[in-house]
Design an enzyme around this catalytic site. Structure first.
Site, mmCIF file in Angstrom:
data_model
loop_
_atom_site.group_PDB
_atom_site.id
_atom_site.type_symbol
_atom_site.label_atom_id
_atom_site.label_comp_id
_atom_site.label_asym_id
_atom_site.label_seq_id
_atom_site.Cartn_x
_atom_site.Cartn_y
_atom_site.Cartn_z
ATOM 1 N N SER A 1 121.578 -18.092 50.211
ATOM 2 C CA SER A 1 120.228 -17.527 50.357
ATOM 3 C C SER A 1 119.252 -18.557 50.915
ATOM 4 O O SER A 1 118.484 -18.274 51.847
ATOM 5 C CB SER A 1 119.715 -17.058 49.002
ATOM 6 O OG SER A 1 120.632 -16.174 48.411
ATOM 7 N N THR B 1 126.444 -17.367 46.716
ATOM 8 C CA THR B 1 126.706 -16.746 45.417
ATOM 9 C C THR B 1 126.084 -15.362 45.319
ATOM 10 O O THR B 1 126.734 -14.396 44.907
ATOM 11 C CB THR B 1 126.133 -17.639 44.287
ATOM 12 O OG1 THR B 1 126.808 -18.898 44.325
ATOM 13 C CG2 THR B 1 126.327 -16.994 42.924
ATOM 14 N N CYS B 2 124.824 -15.234 45.690
ATOM 15 C CA CYS B 2 124.082 -13.985 45.476
ATOM 16 C C CYS B 2 124.805 -12.791 46.083
ATOM 17 O O CYS B 2 125.048 -11.783 45.420
ATOM 18 C CB CYS B 2 122.677 -14.118 46.062
ATOM 19 S SG CYS B 2 121.771 -12.568 46.065
ATOM 20 N N CYS C 1 124.333 -11.742 42.340
ATOM 21 C CA CYS C 1 123.370 -10.643 42.184
ATOM 22 C C CYS C 1 123.884 -9.306 42.719
ATOM 23 O O CYS C 1 123.788 -8.280 42.040
ATOM 24 C CB CYS C 1 122.074 -10.957 42.927
ATOM 25 S SG CYS C 1 121.596 -12.682 42.889
ATOM 26 N N LYS D 1 127.215 -7.892 41.098
ATOM 27 C CA LYS D 1 126.856 -7.712 39.682
ATOM 28 C C LYS D 1 125.999 -6.455 39.492
ATOM 29 O O LYS D 1 126.256 -5.616 38.625
ATOM 30 C CB LYS D 1 126.111 -8.965 39.196
ATOM 31 C CG LYS D 1 125.629 -8.984 37.763
ATOM 32 C CD LYS D 1 124.281 -8.335 37.531
ATOM 33 C CE LYS D 1 123.129 -8.789 38.360
ATOM 34 N NZ LYS D 1 122.591 -10.094 38.033
ATOM 35 N N TYR E 1 124.561 -11.441 57.196
ATOM 36 C CA TYR E 1 124.092 -12.830 57.172
ATOM 37 C C TYR E 1 124.572 -13.573 58.414
ATOM 38 O O TYR E 1 123.816 -14.293 59.060
ATOM 39 C CB TYR E 1 124.584 -13.538 55.904
ATOM 40 C CG TYR E 1 123.594 -13.460 54.764
ATOM 41 C CD1 TYR E 1 122.816 -14.565 54.427
ATOM 42 C CD2 TYR E 1 123.419 -12.285 54.059
ATOM 43 C CE1 TYR E 1 121.900 -14.500 53.395
ATOM 44 C CE2 TYR E 1 122.501 -12.202 53.031
ATOM 45 C CZ TYR E 1 121.748 -13.313 52.698
ATOM 46 O OH TYR E 1 120.833 -13.240 51.694
ATOM 47 N N TYR F 1 121.548 -15.388 30.933
ATOM 48 C CA TYR F 1 121.477 -14.272 31.879
ATOM 49 C C TYR F 1 122.857 -13.630 32.082
ATOM 50 O O TYR F 1 123.048 -12.432 31.955
ATOM 51 C CB TYR F 1 121.062 -14.788 33.257
ATOM 52 C CG TYR F 1 119.613 -14.958 33.549
ATOM 53 C CD1 TYR F 1 118.908 -16.075 33.106
ATOM 54 C CD2 TYR F 1 118.933 -14.020 34.332
ATOM 55 C CE1 TYR F 1 117.582 -16.252 33.439
ATOM 56 C CE2 TYR F 1 117.606 -14.203 34.681
ATOM 57 C CZ TYR F 1 116.938 -15.316 34.232
ATOM 58 O OH TYR F 1 115.627 -15.485 34.571
ATOM 59 N N ILE F 2 123.822 -14.481 32.494
ATOM 60 C CA ILE F 2 125.108 -13.933 32.925
ATOM 61 C C ILE F 2 125.851 -13.331 31.745
ATOM 62 O O ILE F 2 126.453 -12.255 31.847
ATOM 63 C CB ILE F 2 125.949 -15.019 33.633
ATOM 64 C CG1 ILE F 2 125.201 -15.505 34.881
ATOM 65 C CG2 ILE F 2 127.329 -14.490 34.009
ATOM 66 C CD1 ILE F 2 125.915 -16.571 35.686
ATOM 67 N N GLU G 1 124.433 -9.905 30.774
ATOM 68 C CA GLU G 1 124.696 -8.942 31.850
ATOM 69 C C GLU G 1 126.179 -8.547 31.848
ATOM 70 O O GLU G 1 126.522 -7.363 31.934
ATOM 71 C CB GLU G 1 124.306 -9.533 33.211
ATOM 72 C CG GLU G 1 122.783 -9.672 33.382
ATOM 73 C CD GLU G 1 122.376 -10.265 34.718
ATOM 74 O OE1 GLU G 1 123.245 -10.832 35.417
ATOM 75 O OE2 GLU G 1 121.182 -10.178 35.067
ATOM 76 N N ARG H 1 117.914 -17.794 25.157
ATOM 77 C CA ARG H 1 116.984 -18.898 24.880
ATOM 78 C C ARG H 1 116.040 -19.068 26.082
ATOM 79 O O ARG H 1 116.460 -18.942 27.230
ATOM 80 C CB ARG H 1 117.760 -20.198 24.662
ATOM 81 C CG ARG H 1 116.909 -21.370 24.253
ATOM 82 C CD ARG H 1 117.769 -22.491 23.747
ATOM 83 N NE ARG H 1 118.741 -22.924 24.735
ATOM 84 C CZ ARG H 1 118.484 -23.781 25.723
ATOM 85 N NH1 ARG H 1 117.281 -24.293 25.848
ATOM 86 N NH2 ARG H 1 119.423 -24.136 26.562
ATOM 87 N N GLY I 1 126.662 -21.442 31.771
ATOM 88 C CA GLY I 1 125.859 -22.236 32.685
ATOM 89 C C GLY I 1 126.581 -22.534 33.995
ATOM 90 O O GLY I 1 127.771 -22.283 34.148
ATOM 91 N N THR J 1 117.637 -16.321 43.500
ATOM 92 C CA THR J 1 117.704 -16.106 44.947
ATOM 93 C C THR J 1 116.326 -16.030 45.616
ATOM 94 O O THR J 1 116.085 -16.723 46.605
ATOM 95 C CB THR J 1 118.506 -14.819 45.231
ATOM 96 O OG1 THR J 1 119.848 -15.049 44.853
ATOM 97 C CG2 THR J 1 118.451 -14.422 46.691
ATOM 98 N N ALA K 1 114.338 -10.900 36.179
ATOM 99 C CA ALA K 1 114.907 -9.814 35.371
ATOM 100 C C ALA K 1 116.309 -10.184 34.932
ATOM 101 O O ALA K 1 117.020 -10.898 35.632
ATOM 102 C CB ALA K 1 114.957 -8.515 36.182
ATOM 103 N N HIS L 1 101.048 8.971 34.922
ATOM 104 C CA HIS L 1 101.486 9.714 33.737
ATOM 105 C C HIS L 1 102.445 10.844 34.106
ATOM 106 O O HIS L 1 102.207 11.515 35.098
ATOM 107 C CB HIS L 1 100.239 10.303 33.048
ATOM 108 C CG HIS L 1 100.551 10.967 31.755
ATOM 109 N ND1 HIS L 1 100.880 10.252 30.630
ATOM 110 C CD2 HIS L 1 100.586 12.274 31.417
ATOM 111 C CE1 HIS L 1 101.107 11.105 29.639
ATOM 112 N NE2 HIS L 1 100.931 12.339 30.090
ATOM 113 N N GLU M 1 102.881 3.074 32.339
ATOM 114 C CA GLU M 1 101.456 3.234 32.029
ATOM 115 C C GLU M 1 101.075 2.545 30.731
ATOM 116 O O GLU M 1 99.909 2.255 30.488
ATOM 117 C CB GLU M 1 101.049 4.716 31.996
ATOM 118 C CG GLU M 1 101.652 5.504 30.847
ATOM 119 C CD GLU M 1 101.200 6.977 30.842
ATOM 120 O OE1 GLU M 1 100.009 7.234 31.058
ATOM 121 O OE2 GLU M 1 102.070 7.848 30.626
#
Ligand code: NDP
Length: 460
Positions: free
Chosen positions: A14, A41-42, A47, A50, A98, A176-177, A180, A203, A260, A309, A339, A434, A439
């Site tokens: 990236s 990787t991404c 990403c 995944k 890419y 994260y990983i 997920e 953490r 990690g 990324t 996220a 709404h 909201e």
């Protein structure tokens, strides 16, 4: 001295691809070397594949929910091979794009490993190439823990080459990983144990979010094993036996180390360029991403700063503008929205309550509710958490946190507001859409609590 290139980028992920493309657009003579796969990787083992698997994992439960809305749907099972084929085709498509982007921008691409021979000269697949500037963007690699039987465990890359869903999986770690992967494997039907050394997963995230994450993971049927340090993996017949802590002992078909990632700096010949790495293997850089050698920069996961990324592409773009576009600028590492695509996802921007409170008094607004879809579906583990952390003195929103469906989609917009310094009153005067979960972020009327140290504020 005349160099072969104005810029040589080591690594076609990236960060490197964006940098190379933009620099070439500014008129520089640019080359990139990539030894494994374009997009890094991404696109290939991160990403993108995944997220496809996260999507896949969610369909089973949605099909179950549909009955409450009157649909007569029965789920006969899941075809791993069909999912893998669809995922791999999309990854191949994107990886190809890419390559095309680079060619279209006039960048010379080498499908080869590059390493330093001296500060301006590289060995690129056996060929000597010189460049006035060199940027290292080699990314990172997943690591295993140093323990007996570690070689029996898988790492994140391996999920994307598995031929079948492991029926029983143990996921080590709770970053994260790990969460997920646990969500993906569970959603597709595996029995999953998440084992981690802390009391709560994730953490570094806000404490309320961590507690809600543990609740959701457990409600989805993932067995949580907190406060357990893994000790060993052994092969017992055709199974793997994992032991840890004082009592943990469980068999599984697959064990994933999600503990990690390490920067890819080994074998790059950095010493020949006069660059030393940190104990963790990262390349130290200054605020302009300059290494110890002013003409050599490093960007992306190889500097181990914010390993995301969009951060890497933003930094690559800014560096190209700085070096070749006559527009010196930096991408900010502040207020980076992020996220975690567990089920349901977590998204966040800005400070946690604890970090904000360490700087001074804050007003904290927290709400938990069952989104409308699940008041009907009655599915467990779908309670949403939303939270704002607001500076008491300025009323600026310092942090926004959410666990719940669509949180990543919602947080992108909140990230703009927080980055612009929006106050709680700016949120309040915004009209809600709404009926949505989003909201709630503009209708948080009642403060849940105050937090923070007055002395810290006085010291600012
Ligand atoms: P993380 O740093 O997020 O998590 C590592 C996990 O391993 C933690 O739970 C950590 O525990 C545990 N761990 C580390 N060392 C040990 C040890 N010696 N013994 C026991 N447990 C250990 O790394 P990940 O590999 O999950 O992800 C790497 C990075 O990639 C992320 O930080 C993120 O920047 C990026 N990423 C982003 C994604 C996204 O944007 N959605 C998705 C995936 C990755 P403890 O917390 O106790 O240290």
């Amino acid at each position: 001295m005349a160099y072969d290139f104005d810029l040589f980028v080591i690594g076609g992920g990236s960060a490197g691809v964006r940098l190379a493309r933009i620099a070439a657009g500014h008129g520089a003579r640019v080359a990139v070397a990539e030894e494994r796969f374009w997009g890094g990787t991404c696109v290939n083992v991160g990403c993108v594949p995944k997220k496809i698997m996260v999507n896949a994992a969610e369909y089973g439960a949605w099909a179950g929910d549909a009955a409450a809305f009157g649909w007569d749907i029965s789920v006969a099972g899941h075809d791993w091979a069909r999912l893998a084929a669809a995922r791999d085709a999309e990854v191949a498509r994107l990886s190809g794009i890419y390559g095309k982007l680079l060619a279209g921008a006039g960048v010379t691409a080498f499908d080869a490993r590059a390493s330093f021979l001296d500060p301006h000269m590289l060995d690129v697949g056996g060929q000597r190439v010189t460049a006035e500037r060199i940027v290292v963007a080699t990314g990172g690699t997943p690591t295993r823990l140093d323990m007996p039987g570690a070689e029996l465990g898988l790492v994140s890359d391996d999920l994307f080459t598995l031929k079948a869903l492991p029926k029983r999986a143990i996921v080590i770690g709770a970053g994260y990983i790990a969460v997920e992967f646990a969500s993906i494997l569970r959603g597709l039907g595996a029995e999953v144990d998440l084992m981690y050394r802390a009391a709560l997963p994730l953490r570094g995230f806000d404490e309320d979010v961590r507690a809600a994450a543990a609740e959701s993971l457990a409600a989805n049927g993932i067995r949580l094993n907190p406060d357990v340090t893994p000790a060993r993996i052994e092969r017992v017949d055709d199974q793997l036996m994992v032991t840890g802590g004082s009592t943990f002992m469980r068999e599984a078909d697959a064990v994933f180390f999600c503990t990690g990632r390490a920067p890819n700096t080994a074998g790059l010949g950095l010493d020949r360029a006069g660059i030393a790495v940190t104990a963790g293997g990262a390349i130290p850089v200054d605020d302009d991403h300059r290494t110890a050698q002013p003409h050599i920069h490093a960007i992306g996961d190889v500097i181990d700063r914010v390993n995301l990324t969009p951060m890497a592409t933003a930094v690559g773009h800014a560096l190209a503008d700085t070096l070749f576009g006559g527009n010196p600028r930096r991408a900010s590492y502040e207020n980076v929205p992020t996220a975690v695509f567990m089920t349901p996802p977590i998204a966040t921007v800005g400070l946690t309550e604890a970090d904000a409170a360490a700087r001074g008094p804050v007003d904290v607004y927290v709400t938990r509710f069952t989104p409308m879809r699940h008041t009907i579906s009655k599915r467990d583990g779908r309670r949403t958490l939303m939270k704002l952390v607001v500076c008491q003195r300025t009323q600026k929103v310092l942090g926004a946190h959410m666990l719940g469906e669509d949180s990543a989609e919602i947080m992108q917009g909140i990230g703009i507001a927080v980055g612009m310094g929006a106050t709680k009153q700016d949120f309040d005067r915004t009209i809600g859409i709404h009926p949505t979960a989003a909201e709630e972020f503009v209708t948080l009327r009642t403060r849940t609590r105050e937090a923070g140290v007055p002395e810290a504020a006085a010291a600012q």
